[in-house]
Motif scaffolding. Structure first.
Motif, mmCIF file in Angstrom:
data_model
loop_
_atom_site.group_PDB
_atom_site.id
_atom_site.type_symbol
_atom_site.label_atom_id
_atom_site.label_comp_id
_atom_site.label_asym_id
_atom_site.label_seq_id
_atom_site.Cartn_x
_atom_site.Cartn_y
_atom_site.Cartn_z
ATOM 1 N N ALA A 41 0.831 -1.210 0.000
ATOM 2 C CA ALA A 41 0.000 0.000 0.000
ATOM 3 C C ALA A 41 0.864 1.258 0.000
ATOM 4 O O ALA A 41 0.539 2.242 -0.677
ATOM 5 N N ILE A 42 1.967 1.227 0.742
ATOM 6 C CA ILE A 42 2.871 2.384 0.785
ATOM 7 C C ILE A 42 3.489 2.629 -0.593
ATOM 8 O O ILE A 42 3.537 3.766 -1.078
ATOM 9 N N LEU A 43 3.966 1.568 -1.224
ATOM 10 C CA LEU A 43 4.569 1.707 -2.554
ATOM 11 C C LEU A 43 3.553 2.244 -3.557
ATOM 12 O O LEU A 43 3.883 3.101 -4.392
ATOM 13 N N LYS A 44 2.336 1.759 -3.463
ATOM 14 C CA LYS A 44 1.282 2.232 -4.361
ATOM 15 C C LYS A 44 1.050 3.725 -4.167
ATOM 16 O O LYS A 44 0.859 4.472 -5.143
ATOM 17 N N GLU A 45 1.095 4.172 -2.922
ATOM 18 C CA GLU A 45 0.893 5.590 -2.620
ATOM 19 C C GLU A 45 2.063 6.423 -3.143
ATOM 20 O O GLU A 45 1.863 7.497 -3.719
ATOM 21 N N VAL A 46 3.280 5.947 -2.926
ATOM 22 C CA VAL A 46 4.479 6.662 -3.378
ATOM 23 C C VAL A 46 4.461 6.843 -4.894
ATOM 24 O O VAL A 46 4.852 7.894 -5.418
ATOM 25 N N LEU A 47 3.993 5.828 -5.590
ATOM 26 C CA LEU A 47 4.010 5.835 -7.052
ATOM 27 C C LEU A 47 2.943 6.734 -7.678
ATOM 28 O O LEU A 47 2.834 6.803 -8.900
ATOM 29 N N LYS A 48 2.203 7.447 -6.862
ATOM 30 C CA LYS A 48 1.191 8.358 -7.398
ATOM 31 C C LYS A 48 1.787 9.669 -7.898
ATOM 32 O O LYS A 48 1.141 10.398 -8.645
ATOM 33 N N GLU A 49 3.010 9.981 -7.475
ATOM 34 C CA GLU A 49 3.619 11.260 -7.814
ATOM 35 C C GLU A 49 4.918 11.068 -8.590
ATOM 36 O O GLU A 49 5.648 10.100 -8.369
ATOM 37 N N ALA A 50 5.207 12.011 -9.483
ATOM 38 C CA ALA A 50 6.420 11.931 -10.298
ATOM 39 C C ALA A 50 7.694 12.014 -9.464
ATOM 40 O O ALA A 50 8.766 11.608 -9.913
ATOM 41 N N THR A 51 7.562 12.513 -8.237
ATOM 42 C CA THR A 51 8.730 12.591 -7.350
ATOM 43 C C THR A 51 9.259 11.211 -6.970
ATOM 44 O O THR A 51 10.352 11.100 -6.426
ATOM 45 N N CYS A 52 8.509 10.161 -7.284
ATOM 46 C CA CYS A 52 8.953 8.802 -6.968
ATOM 47 C C CYS A 52 10.056 8.330 -7.913
ATOM 48 O O CYS A 52 10.792 7.392 -7.593
ATOM 49 N N VAL A 53 10.167 8.972 -9.074
ATOM 50 C CA VAL A 53 11.048 8.445 -10.113
ATOM 51 C C VAL A 53 12.500 8.378 -9.650
ATOM 52 O O VAL A 53 13.165 7.327 -9.776
ATOM 53 N N GLN A 54 13.009 9.468 -9.122
ATOM 54 C CA GLN A 54 14.422 9.509 -8.730
ATOM 55 C C GLN A 54 14.774 8.487 -7.653
ATOM 56 O O GLN A 54 15.763 7.763 -7.796
ATOM 57 N N PRO A 55 13.996 8.361 -6.549
ATOM 58 C CA PRO A 55 14.339 7.333 -5.561
ATOM 59 C C PRO A 55 14.224 5.915 -6.095
ATOM 60 O O PRO A 55 15.020 5.045 -5.715
ATOM 61 N N PHE A 56 13.277 5.652 -6.974
ATOM 62 C CA PHE A 56 13.167 4.303 -7.542
ATOM 63 C C PHE A 56 14.370 4.012 -8.446
ATOM 64 O O PHE A 56 14.882 2.895 -8.459
ATOM 65 N N ILE A 57 14.812 5.011 -9.188
ATOM 66 C CA ILE A 57 16.002 4.850 -10.012
ATOM 67 C C ILE A 57 17.218 4.578 -9.121
ATOM 68 O O ILE A 57 18.084 3.753 -9.460
ATOM 69 N N SER A 58 17.272 5.244 -7.983
ATOM 70 C CA SER A 58 18.375 5.026 -7.045
ATOM 71 C C SER A 58 18.389 3.578 -6.560
ATOM 72 O O SER A 58 19.463 2.974 -6.417
ATOM 73 N N TRP A 84 7.413 10.683 -17.327
ATOM 74 C CA TRP A 84 8.595 11.126 -18.083
ATOM 75 C C TRP A 84 8.503 12.584 -18.551
ATOM 76 O O TRP A 84 9.453 13.354 -18.362
ATOM 77 N N PRO A 85 7.402 13.021 -19.154
ATOM 78 C CA PRO A 85 7.328 14.412 -19.624
ATOM 79 C C PRO A 85 7.409 15.439 -18.490
ATOM 80 O O PRO A 85 7.688 16.616 -18.748
ATOM 81 N N LYS A 86 7.170 15.010 -17.271
ATOM 82 C CA LYS A 86 7.189 15.924 -16.128
ATOM 83 C C LYS A 86 8.596 16.105 -15.549
ATOM 84 O O LYS A 86 8.795 16.963 -14.693
ATOM 85 N N LEU A 87 9.549 15.290 -15.998
ATOM 86 C CA LEU A 87 10.905 15.342 -15.456
ATOM 87 C C LEU A 87 11.735 16.379 -16.197
ATOM 88 O O LEU A 87 11.579 16.558 -17.411
ATOM 89 N N ASN A 88 12.651 17.033 -15.484
ATOM 90 C CA ASN A 88 13.519 17.987 -16.172
ATOM 91 C C ASN A 88 14.578 17.237 -16.980
ATOM 92 O O ASN A 88 14.827 16.039 -16.756
ATOM 93 N N ARG A 92 16.260 13.402 -16.710
ATOM 94 C CA ARG A 92 16.062 12.427 -17.789
ATOM 95 C C ARG A 92 17.396 11.865 -18.273
ATOM 96 O O ARG A 92 17.556 10.645 -18.429
ATOM 97 N N ASN A 93 18.351 12.761 -18.516
ATOM 98 C CA ASN A 93 19.662 12.317 -19.002
ATOM 99 C C ASN A 93 20.353 11.410 -17.990
ATOM 100 O O ASN A 93 20.986 10.420 -18.355
ATOM 101 N N GLY A 94 20.230 11.768 -16.726
ATOM 102 C CA GLY A 94 20.832 10.939 -15.684
ATOM 103 C C GLY A 94 20.210 9.567 -15.613
ATOM 104 O O GLY A 94 20.907 8.555 -15.446
ATOM 105 N N ILE A 95 18.887 9.501 -15.768
ATOM 106 C CA ILE A 95 18.176 8.221 -15.734
ATOM 107 C C ILE A 95 18.622 7.335 -16.891
ATOM 108 O O ILE A 95 18.882 6.132 -16.710
ATOM 109 N N LYS A 96 18.723 7.913 -18.074
ATOM 110 C CA LYS A 96 19.147 7.131 -19.247
ATOM 111 C C LYS A 96 20.538 6.539 -19.032
ATOM 112 O O LYS A 96 20.791 5.372 -19.348
ATOM 113 N N GLN A 97 21.420 7.335 -18.491
ATOM 114 C CA GLN A 97 22.791 6.871 -18.243
ATOM 115 C C GLN A 97 22.810 5.764 -17.191
ATOM 116 O O GLN A 97 23.471 4.728 -17.368
#
Length: 221
Positions: A41-58, A84-88, A92-97
């Motif tokens: 349930a916590i993960l589902k809640e975290v994944l509601k916002e684009a701010t989740c992308v960076q920590p998940f990538i980490s 993806w379109p919401k990320l600066n 984006r470049n860091g994620i691809k790398q």
């Protein structure tokens, strides 16, 4: 931040370390079903916002637990097209790398497959935006790698990006056709199978009757 879970206020993770603890709980490391349900349930809640992308990538990049790396890639794949379109551009470049570094370093098949699927999902939105112009070259470098594991992942990834953003690669049909035909003839079963399964997607790249004839003759001598 917090949310209500079964009538109780639950705090969301505020660091990558806390997120990893939650991911471990979701994987059933504690063997406690209630904790598994709470963590999910916590993960589902975290994944509601684009701010989740960076920590998940980490987590994908640095967790020592293959299960955590895998679940992070699987869960993020479900949301990345929207986020993806919401990320600066710098993020984006860091994620691809990071994702390609993970592909090259990963020794667990389940994780590398999940990361390849995540990259394929990103390609659906990034390639049409001209946001990943060197993606095909990066995939080709995997396929041409001396390591058979990298070759297998590369073939899987090539299939994924062709299925997801194929119309943007029509100009590269001859190059892609040659790679898949080479894959079909490979002595490695995984590579041969993945190349064979990709044939329908490759056919969508064909522009002329001459290309159809050439492709048919090479596939069915």
């Amino acid at each position: 931040m917090s949310f209500l879970y079964n009538g109780t206020s639950v705090n969301l993770p505020t660091s990558v370390e806390e997120l990893e603890q939650v991911a471990n709980m979701a994987l059933g490391m504690t063997g406690n079903n209630e904790q598994i349900q709470l963590a999910t349930a916590i993960l589902k809640e975290v994944l509601k916002e684009a701010t989740c992308v960076q920590p998940f990538i980490s987590l994908i990049n640095s967790s020592n637990n293959a299960g955590v790396r895998n679940i992070a890639a699987v869960l993020l794949r479900r949301k990345i097209y929207k986020f993806w379109p919401k990320l600066n551009q710098e993020l984006r470049n860091g994620i691809k790398q990071i994702l390609f570094q993970r592909i090259f370093q990963e020794d667990q098949k389940l994780v590398s497959t999940a990361v390849a699927a995540l990259i394929s999902e990103i390609s659906k939105v990034a390639v049409p935006l001209n946001d990943w112009n060197d993606l095909l070259d990066q995939v080709m470098s995997l396929i041409q790698h001396v390591n058979i594991i990298q070759k297998r992942v590369g073939m899987l990834l090539l299939r994924g990006i062709i299925e997801g953003a194929g119309k943007h690669y029509k100009a590269h049909f001859q190059q892609i056709q040659a790679i898949f035909l080479q894959g079909i003839q490979s002595d490695d079963f995984d590579i041969s199978q993945r190349a064979t399964l990709a044939m329908v997607a490759v056919l969508d790249l064909i522009n002329t009757d001459e290309e159809v004839q050439s492709f048919t003759l090479q596939v069915i001598p």
